[in-house]
Design an enzyme around this catalytic site. Structure first.
Site, PDB file in Angstrom:
ATOM      1  N   SER A   2       0.809  -1.158  -0.025  1.00  0.00           N
ATOM      2  CA  SER A   2      -0.141   0.072  -0.122  1.00  0.00           C
ATOM      3  C   SER A   2       0.897   1.106  -0.058  1.00  0.00           C
ATOM      4  O   SER A   2       0.585   2.199  -0.781  1.00  0.00           O
ATOM      5  CB  SER A   2      -0.963  -0.040   1.093  1.00  0.00           C
ATOM      6  N   THR A  14       1.150  -7.027   2.201  1.00  0.00           N
ATOM      7  CA  THR A  14       0.689  -7.678   3.511  1.00  0.00           C
ATOM      8  C   THR A  14      -0.550  -7.411   3.654  1.00  0.00           C
ATOM      9  O   THR A  14      -1.561  -8.420   3.822  1.00  0.00           O
ATOM     10  CB  THR A  14       1.663  -7.544   4.519  1.00  0.00           C
ATOM     11  N   CYS A  26      -4.608  -7.589   6.780  1.00  0.00           N
ATOM     12  CA  CYS A  26      -5.784  -6.797   7.009  1.00  0.00           C
ATOM     13  C   CYS A  26      -7.149  -7.415   5.991  1.00  0.00           C
ATOM     14  O   CYS A  26      -7.966  -7.531   7.075  1.00  0.00           O
ATOM     15  CB  CYS A  26      -5.709  -5.452   6.968  1.00  0.00           C
ATOM     16  N   LYS A  56      -7.985 -11.050   6.516  1.00  0.00           N
ATOM     17  CA  LYS A  56      -8.142 -11.346   8.070  1.00  0.00           C
ATOM     18  C   LYS A  56      -9.631 -10.843   8.457  1.00  0.00           C
ATOM     19  O   LYS A  56     -10.191 -11.593   8.995  1.00  0.00           O
ATOM     20  CB  LYS A  56      -7.179 -10.560   8.977  1.00  0.00           C
ATOM     21  N   TYR A  93      -4.644  -2.602  -7.917  1.00  0.00           N
ATOM     22  CA  TYR A  93      -3.309  -2.301  -7.444  1.00  0.00           C
ATOM     23  C   TYR A  93      -2.505  -1.992  -8.817  1.00  0.00           C
ATOM     24  O   TYR A  93      -1.899  -1.116  -9.212  1.00  0.00           O
ATOM     25  CB  TYR A  93      -2.619  -3.055  -6.484  1.00  0.00           C
ATOM     26  N   GLY A 106       0.729 -13.569  22.100  1.00  0.00           N
ATOM     27  CA  GLY A 106      -0.379 -12.738  23.000  1.00  0.00           C
ATOM     28  C   GLY A 106      -0.539 -11.531  22.486  1.00  0.00           C
ATOM     29  O   GLY A 106      -1.461 -10.820  22.753  1.00  0.00           O
ATOM     30  N   TYR A 148      -1.789  -8.886  18.973  1.00  0.00           N
ATOM     31  CA  TYR A 148      -3.101  -8.811  18.310  1.00  0.00           C
ATOM     32  C   TYR A 148      -3.193  -9.681  17.425  1.00  0.00           C
ATOM     33  O   TYR A 148      -4.463 -10.409  17.015  1.00  0.00           O
ATOM     34  CB  TYR A 148      -3.232  -7.235  17.935  1.00  0.00           C
ATOM     35  N   ALA A 164      -7.427  -0.530  15.942  1.00  0.00           N
ATOM     36  CA  ALA A 164      -8.419  -1.407  16.324  1.00  0.00           C
ATOM     37  C   ALA A 164      -7.556  -2.835  16.296  1.00  0.00           C
ATOM     38  O   ALA A 164      -6.901  -2.974  15.508  1.00  0.00           O
ATOM     39  CB  ALA A 164      -9.539  -1.492  15.266  1.00  0.00           C
ATOM     40  N   HIS A 195     -29.436   8.047  21.300  1.00  0.00           N
ATOM     41  CA  HIS A 195     -29.899   7.027  22.128  1.00  0.00           C
ATOM     42  C   HIS A 195     -31.031   6.197  21.250  1.00  0.00           C
ATOM     43  O   HIS A 195     -31.828   6.917  20.562  1.00  0.00           O
ATOM     44  CB  HIS A 195     -30.543   7.663  23.441  1.00  0.00           C
ATOM     45  N   GLU A 208     -23.357   6.088  23.008  1.00  0.00           N
ATOM     46  CA  GLU A 208     -23.838   7.092  24.146  1.00  0.00           C
ATOM     47  C   GLU A 208     -23.097   7.105  25.297  1.00  0.00           C
ATOM     48  O   GLU A 208     -23.144   8.271  25.873  1.00  0.00           O
ATOM     49  CB  GLU A 208     -25.292   7.395  24.067  1.00  0.00           C
TER      50      GLU A 208
END
Length: 485
Positions: free
Chosen positions: A15, A43, A49, A52, A100, A177, A179, A374, A468, A473
């Site tokens: 990228s 990758t 990404c 996955k 790409y 352990g 991400y 994230a 709401h 919220e």
């Protein structure tokens, strides 16, 4: 006429490299070429990404039928067809790779399907035997997963391999352990694989907010992942018939897949078959597969970089300044190969900044502060800024946090919990960190990240009217700190 074949030669078609190449060619008129030895997209698009996240989506459907019953629907759960999913996944990745390639072609970039090495400050050598000169060289070769240095580690998978499995394993040991380990533990568990996870540290997701880490670990265990912290591999080897027979006769838990293997086991084929693992926690088990998610390394091996004068760091990363320049004035590097912030959007921004600096005469640094991110575990984890622990070491803080059962899954009878957390400076009232553990936390943190990046205070959050009923919220309704530090 230029003394060089190209104004810019980019090594790496991920990228970051593709963005830099096409913007330099399309917006400045530079003569640009790019070499990629594998698939275009790198990758993120081909083995990270994108595939996955599609696997995350697939794994989340496992609870749909049961949840629907809670809402009055008569739906029966089916079975997951890995072959069908994989066929569609590969077709999608082919489509994206084509995009790409076309982006480069339409921008006037010359593409070389070859491995490139640096010969000197202005020369690259291709695996095809060609030698090409360029005024500027940009290294954007990314990184790769690595196996730990333990005996028989070659028997295990790494993240690049997981998308190419002919069949899903029925049992798997995931080692790590971080991400990647945690995401794939949740994905494979959701797809029906019996998942065990070893991590040598005290808690998964080291470096992230402690409270968030704890909730994610609890949720993973509750959803069926056999998580063992403080545990590592003591011994690993190809399982023998005796291992399988011994487990069966001893009545040790080994799952249906092991029973099937025992039934038709004929001594084993080299390079195939189940794997025997002994853990430091005393566990002795046989798994269909072992998956190592124990780290990544920059792709700088055998590229001629140090011989050309480019300085490498302790991990093999290319050392660059704030403008992505290396020790050689004509050579630059962006993305994971520099081991700064290893995220695709960051690599893209570094590529854009490189073009601004070198081809638009506008020296531009990349802002690596307050980057939202994230972790696609189940539930997801969205985060930006300092963890509570990091902030408390820096200055006096207030912590606003809440944890609750979200309406949608609570109504369906699931015990899932979510968490919202703001870390606030006592002195300035600025929000130093925002952490969300919840379904679609990645979507929420993208928007919350704008406010944090702008320097919003807790009172700015308070002045925002709640939407709401939503989970989000809670971000603007937490009035009293739960603790100070």
């Amino acid at each position: 006429m230029s003394d060089f074949d190209y104004d810019l030669f980019v090594i790496g078609g991920g990228s970051g490299g593709v963005r830099a190449a096409r913007v330099a060619a399309g917006e400045t008129g530079a003569k640009v070429a790019l070499a990629e030895e594998d698939r275009y997209g790198g990758t993120c698009v081909i083995r990270g990404c994108v595939p996955k996240k599609l696997m995350v989506f697939a794994s989340e459907y496992s609870t749909v039928a049961e949840d629907a019953k809670g809402y009055g629907w008569s739906i029966e759960a089916g079975s997951f067809d890995w072959g069908s999913f994989q066929q569609r996944l590969n077709a999608e990745l082919d489509r994206l790779e084509g995009i790409y390639r076309n982006l480069l072609k339409n921008s006037g970039v010359t593409s070389y399907d070859a491995r490139a090495k640096v010969k000197d400050a202005h020369t690259v050598e291709l695996s095809t035997g060609e030698t090409i000169t360029a005024k500027h060289i940009l290294i954007a070769t990314g990184g790769r997963p690595v196996r730990p240095e333990i005996p028989n580690a070659d028997l295990g998978l790494v993240s690049d391999d997981i998308f190419h499995l002919e069949t899903l394993p029925k049992s798997i040991l995931i080692v790590g352990g971080g991400y990647i380990a945690c995401e794939f533990a949740c994905i494979l568990n959701g797809l029906g694989v019996e998942v065990t996870q070893y991590y040598r540290g005290a808690q998964i997701l080291r470096g992230f907010d402690e409270q968030a880490r704890g909730l994610i670990a609890e949720s993973m265990i509750e959803n069926g992942v056999r998580l063992h912290c403080g545990t590592d591999i003591l011994e690993m080897r190809r399982a023998t018939a005796e291992d399988l027979e011994g487990k069966a006769s001893a009545g040790v838990s080994m799952g249906a897949s092991m029973q099937e293997m025992l039934a038709d086991h004929s001594g084993g084929t080299p390079g195939e078959g189940p794997i025997f693992v002994k853990g430091t926690n005393g566990d002795v088990k046989v798994y269909d597969q072992v998956f190592f998610a124990t780290g990544r390394a920059p792709n700088t091996d055998d590229m001629g970089l140090e011989e050309a004068g480019v300085k490498l760091g302790r991990k093999g990363e290319i050392v660059v300044d704030d403008y992505s320049a290396t020790a050689v004035p004509s050579i630059y590097a962006i993305g994971d190969v520099t081991d700064r912030v290893n995220l695709t959007p960051v690599a893209i921004r570094e590529g854009m900044a490189f073009v601004e600096t070198v081809f638009k005469d506008n020296p531009t640094k990349v802002d690596h502060e307050l980057i939202p991110s994230a972790v696609f575990t189940q539930p997801e984890f969205g985060t930006i800024g300092l963890s509570e622990e990091e902030a408390a070491e820096q200055e006096p803080i207030e912590v606003y946090a809440t944890s609750f059962r979200p309406m949608q899954t609570a109504f369906a009878g699931r015990p899932d919990r979510v968490m919202m957390k703001l870390v606030v400076s006592k002195a300035t009232r600025k929000v130093l960190g925002c952490h969300i553990v919840a379904p679609n936390a990645g979507e929420m943190i993208q928007l919350a990240g704008i406010a944090v990046k702008m320097g919003a205070t807790k009172e700015d959050f308070d002045r925002t009217v709640a939407v709401h009923p939503t989970m989000a919220e809670e971000m603007v309704t937490m009035r009293n700190p739960v603790r100070t530090a």
